[in-house]
Design an enzyme around this catalytic site. Sequence first.
Site, PDB file in Angstrom:
ATOM      1  N   PHE A   1     -15.320   3.931   6.818  1.00  0.00           N
ATOM      2  CA  PHE A   1     -13.963   4.289   6.411  1.00  0.00           C
ATOM      3  C   PHE A   1     -13.745   4.169   4.905  1.00  0.00           C
ATOM      4  CE2 PHE A   1     -13.911  -0.172   7.900  1.00  0.00           C
ATOM      5  CZ  PHE A   1     -13.474  -0.821   6.747  1.00  0.00           C
TER       6      PHE A   1
ATOM      7  N   TYR B   1     -12.400  -2.164  -3.676  1.00  0.00           N
ATOM      8  CA  TYR B   1     -12.903  -2.294  -2.300  1.00  0.00           C
ATOM      9  C   TYR B   1     -14.427  -2.161  -2.221  1.00  0.00           C
ATOM     10  CZ  TYR B   1      -8.288  -2.268   0.007  1.00  0.00           C
ATOM     11  OH  TYR B   1      -7.040  -2.599   0.464  1.00  0.00           O
TER      12      TYR B   1
ATOM     13  N   ASN C   1      -2.105   0.359   6.701  1.00  0.00           N
ATOM     14  CA  ASN C   1      -1.552  -0.868   7.273  1.00  0.00           C
ATOM     15  C   ASN C   1      -0.662  -1.655   6.319  1.00  0.00           C
ATOM     16  OD1 ASN C   1      -3.583  -1.788   5.645  1.00  0.00           O
ATOM     17  ND2 ASN C   1      -4.588  -3.056   7.193  1.00  0.00           N
TER      18      ASN C   1
ATOM     19  N   HIS D   1      -2.259  -5.442   1.708  1.00  0.00           N
ATOM     20  CA  HIS D   1      -3.561  -6.094   1.591  1.00  0.00           C
ATOM     21  C   HIS D   1      -3.328  -7.510   1.100  1.00  0.00           C
ATOM     22  CE1 HIS D   1      -7.659  -7.089   0.323  1.00  0.00           C
ATOM     23  NE2 HIS D   1      -7.091  -7.582  -0.766  1.00  0.00           N
TER      24      HIS D   1
ATOM     25  N   GLU E   1      -9.879 -10.786  -7.263  1.00  0.00           N
ATOM     26  CA  GLU E   1      -8.890  -9.716  -7.072  1.00  0.00           C
ATOM     27  C   GLU E   1      -7.707  -9.854  -8.040  1.00  0.00           C
ATOM     28  OE1 GLU E   1      -9.911  -8.898  -2.347  1.00  0.00           O
ATOM     29  OE2 GLU E   1      -7.879  -9.498  -2.907  1.00  0.00           O
TER      30      GLU E   1
ATOM     31  N   ARG F   1      -1.700 -14.238   4.888  1.00  0.00           N
ATOM     32  CA  ARG F   1      -2.382 -13.536   5.979  1.00  0.00           C
ATOM     33  C   ARG F   1      -1.587 -13.648   7.282  1.00  0.00           C
ATOM     34  NH1 ARG F   1      -7.081 -11.592   4.539  1.00  0.00           N
ATOM     35  NH2 ARG F   1      -8.092 -11.610   6.562  1.00  0.00           N
TER      36      ARG F   1
ATOM     37  N   THR G   1      -5.114  -7.023  10.851  1.00  0.00           N
ATOM     38  CA  THR G   1      -5.421  -5.763  10.139  1.00  0.00           C
ATOM     39  C   THR G   1      -4.943  -4.551  10.923  1.00  0.00           C
ATOM     40  OG1 THR G   1      -7.364  -6.803   9.160  1.00  0.00           O
ATOM     41  CG2 THR G   1      -7.302  -4.398   9.123  1.00  0.00           C
TER      42      THR G   1
ATOM     43  N   LYS H   1       0.810  -1.216   0.000  1.00  0.00           N
ATOM     44  CA  LYS H   1       0.000   0.000   0.000  1.00  0.00           C
ATOM     45  C   LYS H   1       0.853   1.280   0.000  1.00  0.00           C
ATOM     46  CE  LYS H   1      -3.959  -2.181   2.299  1.00  0.00           C
ATOM     47  NZ  LYS H   1      -5.005  -1.998   3.340  1.00  0.00           N
TER      48      LYS H   1
ATOM     49  N   ARG I   1       2.728  -6.167   9.350  1.00  0.00           N
ATOM     50  CA  ARG I   1       2.001  -5.048   9.949  1.00  0.00           C
ATOM     51  C   ARG I   1       2.567  -4.652  11.304  1.00  0.00           C
ATOM     52  NH1 ARG I   1      -3.606  -7.438   7.625  1.00  0.00           N
ATOM     53  NH2 ARG I   1      -3.873  -6.069   5.823  1.00  0.00           N
TER      54      ARG I   1
END
Length: 139
Positions: free
Chosen positions: A58, A50, A113, A116, A127, A86, A92, A10, A103
């Site tokens: 948010f 998203y 964060n 993704h 995705e 993950r 998250t 990100k 993270r």
Amino acid sequence: AVERTLSIIKPDATKRNLTGKINAKFEDAGLRIVAQKRIHLTKAQAGVFYAVHAERPFYDELCEFMASEPVVVQVLEGEGAIAKNREVMGATNPADAAPGTIRAEFAESVGENSVHGSDAPETAAVEIAYFFSGLEMVG
Ligand code: CMP
């Protein structure tokens, strides 16, 4: 089973030159980067990606953030890649992320964060197809 998952590094992370350090975490965990590109999303493109979060408070902030700086989109491949990714990312919210996770080490907040990752095989397929054609993935 060998799986593929969609990963995004990100804006908060690309801005701080963390792409290499984050990729090292993936590779050290046995995830192979089979496709990767650096792109600058428009807010509208982030919004489509998203869309599942469109009703969340948010959402607007999330789309603004994802369009604020370039991102690196990538496909990670490996045994159980979705869950493994993950695990490597951590929770998250970085405050809840286990030590050593991406993270925990790099994320600035629950919104910014750093990474993704797809949450299930069905979402991974959607995705991945949003960003890559089959010809762009080399296992
Ligand atoms: P990600 O895994 O990309 O999926 C949705 C994103 O929404 C999530 O990571 C966070 O970056 C963001 N997000 C989730 N919860 C919040 C929150 N409470 N405030 C701001 N952003 C959030």
